[in-house]
Design an enzyme around this catalytic site. Sequence first.
Site, PDB file in Angstrom:
ATOM      1  N   GLU A 276      -8.512  76.785  -7.935  1.00 29.05           N
ATOM      2  CA  GLU A 276      -9.175  77.371  -6.853  1.00 29.05           C
ATOM      3  C   GLU A 276     -10.501  76.498  -6.468  1.00 29.05           C
ATOM      4  O   GLU A 276     -11.160  75.980  -7.710  1.00 29.05           O
ATOM      5  CB  GLU A 276      -9.684  78.709  -7.539  1.00 29.05           C
ATOM      6  CG  GLU A 276     -10.880  79.525  -6.644  1.00 29.05           C
ATOM      7  CD  GLU A 276     -11.347  80.789  -6.986  1.00 29.05           C
ATOM      8  OE1 GLU A 276     -11.909  81.450  -6.444  1.00 29.05           O
ATOM      9  OE2 GLU A 276     -11.313  80.839  -8.394  1.00 29.05           O
ATOM     10  N   LYS A 354      -8.529  83.708   1.533  1.00 27.47           N
ATOM     11  CA  LYS A 354      -8.440  84.825   0.222  1.00 27.47           C
ATOM     12  C   LYS A 354      -8.974  86.031   1.047  1.00 27.47           C
ATOM     13  O   LYS A 354     -10.049  86.388   1.830  1.00 27.47           O
ATOM     14  CB  LYS A 354      -9.568  84.387  -0.891  1.00 27.47           C
ATOM     15  CG  LYS A 354      -9.521  85.386  -1.945  1.00 27.47           C
ATOM     16  CD  LYS A 354     -10.830  84.806  -2.917  1.00 27.47           C
ATOM     17  CE  LYS A 354     -10.420  85.736  -4.229  1.00 27.47           C
ATOM     18  NZ  LYS A 354     -11.529  85.256  -5.231  1.00 27.47           N
ATOM     19  N   CYS A 406      -7.196  83.345  -7.788  1.00 29.11           N
ATOM     20  CA  CYS A 406      -7.833  83.964  -9.079  1.00 29.11           C
ATOM     21  C   CYS A 406      -7.889  85.382  -9.126  1.00 29.11           C
ATOM     22  O   CYS A 406      -6.640  85.942  -9.283  1.00 29.11           O
ATOM     23  CB  CYS A 406      -9.357  83.325  -8.778  1.00 29.11           C
ATOM     24  SG  CYS A 406     -10.114  83.414 -10.146  1.00 29.11           S
TER      25      CYS A 406
END
Length: 551
Positions: A276, A354, A406
Amino acid sequence: MAVLINLLLTVFSSLLFFLAHPNFLFAEGFGFLGFLCLVPVFMLIRRTSLKTAWIYGFIYGAISYGLFSNWLANFNPYTIYLGLPVFGVILALVFELMRAASRLFPDRDFHAMALVWLIYEFLKTKGFLGYPYGIIGYTQWNVGVLIQSASFGGVWWVSLLCVTASTLIAYLVRLFLDPKERKGGVLCVISRFWKERRILTSAFFALMGFTVVYGIVRLNVGDGKCTEVSLACIQNNTDSNKYGFEVYLRDVEKLKELSEKALEENPKLDFIIWPETAVVPPFVYNYQSRSEPKRYAMVCDLVDFMSVTDSCFVFGNQSTVDNGGEYMDDYNSVLVFDTRRKNVNPPVPETYYKIHLVPFTEYFPYDRLFPWLYDKLLMGDTHLWTPGTEAKVFNERGISFSTPICFEDTFGSLCRTFVKNGARCFFNLSNDSWSGSANCQMQHLSMAVFRSVENAVPTARATASGATCLIDSRGRISGTLDFFKADYLSGSISVPDEYSPTAYNALGDWLPVLEIILAAASLVYGIVRLIYRQKKAGRATLKNRGKRGRM
């Protein structure tokens, strides 16, 4: 004395919760405690009143999550200072609801409390403040036979087994603590237990037996014909607390160095996966704008590096996108470059933004309602992003995959959506280096395992500092790299050619929904029964008064 015993039960139950999960004392945790950790909670709540249950709930929430999530303090001390009261308030409410449920069903008090707890675990994962960490089912993350049940019931099925076991053990302990019952000896207590709880006990052992048999079968049945995908997951051991171009350049150089070593070992790697925000400066924006020469040069160098390989690069990046307004949108994103698609030079990556951002540190949607807090977050050690909207599925090298970033792989419902959209494996890109904590990363891993089992798809995890590893479709982990060490993991994953949806993937969170329906029906029944009994008692009282009057 009663208060002291209650406090001891509170502390003891908090310690059991903490030790059951991966923690800073024991890396993998003691999973068997997952079947016991609510026993003192149930015993405690039964000893309290509606006026005092919340006090012990607050203490329990603060201690248990203070120990369990101690790594929050490494991110920002204020996080733990604010977090403990929040956990305390939430558990205070849960304890009150559990006490109310036990009073409404005094003959089935432990079971009523268990139902409240199970619903709480589900609801705590929802909304802006959703926090999946600490669900009791995750304590079984390394018990392969048990976690296979997640393929039809999600992590909720495993939690159901753990919490039900606690209710039965709590009732048995309650009988042993009763002086009248102890007089008859152990056999008498067990006989009483079986007489009063034989249906639930039989159901529990039947479900546990089914779960074990199902797990054994599933562990020994493959996914059919699969495509073997070779890849390298890079762990560059970055320091998230350091900023600036020199730091970013150093990180990229380390990622390139480790990637070159992986390519020397296997020149025909299909994928090279970086963590990430492995590349911090917005990649495409800096290439196109050329407003900052150093950043532009770094991007060009990386383009040249990728151009001479036959691998598909997948890495995290901060993407800046012009939305046509006064400000540009920043996204926590994943970029996919493949020379076979000819999207490397010039860089035109496939991109995922995301969706589920970390509250307060990545996203705060209440800027108009709480402008003072929003401004404070902007001034603090945070970067607020724009949330993505599409559960993106990439199609490269003959496979389809999604890239939960994540925190996202801790949410079963989101990962289920990726698979329903066509993903047949996960590439998880994570960065938990900010925690400075191995147990934080182990807790993250314990949840990631369930996402593979729930959907019967493999996962490759590339993390900044751990736990970089491969997870097969049955939740078996291989190749875990050491924490806080720069290294690479070369290997392969088996991606099924023909996908058969699991029950969980098809039906989603059906079990907690069923539990909510059961709780609602029980509440109505309990209230009606209580009203009926009160009226009946009132009529009996009037009748007795009438008799005394005639006498």
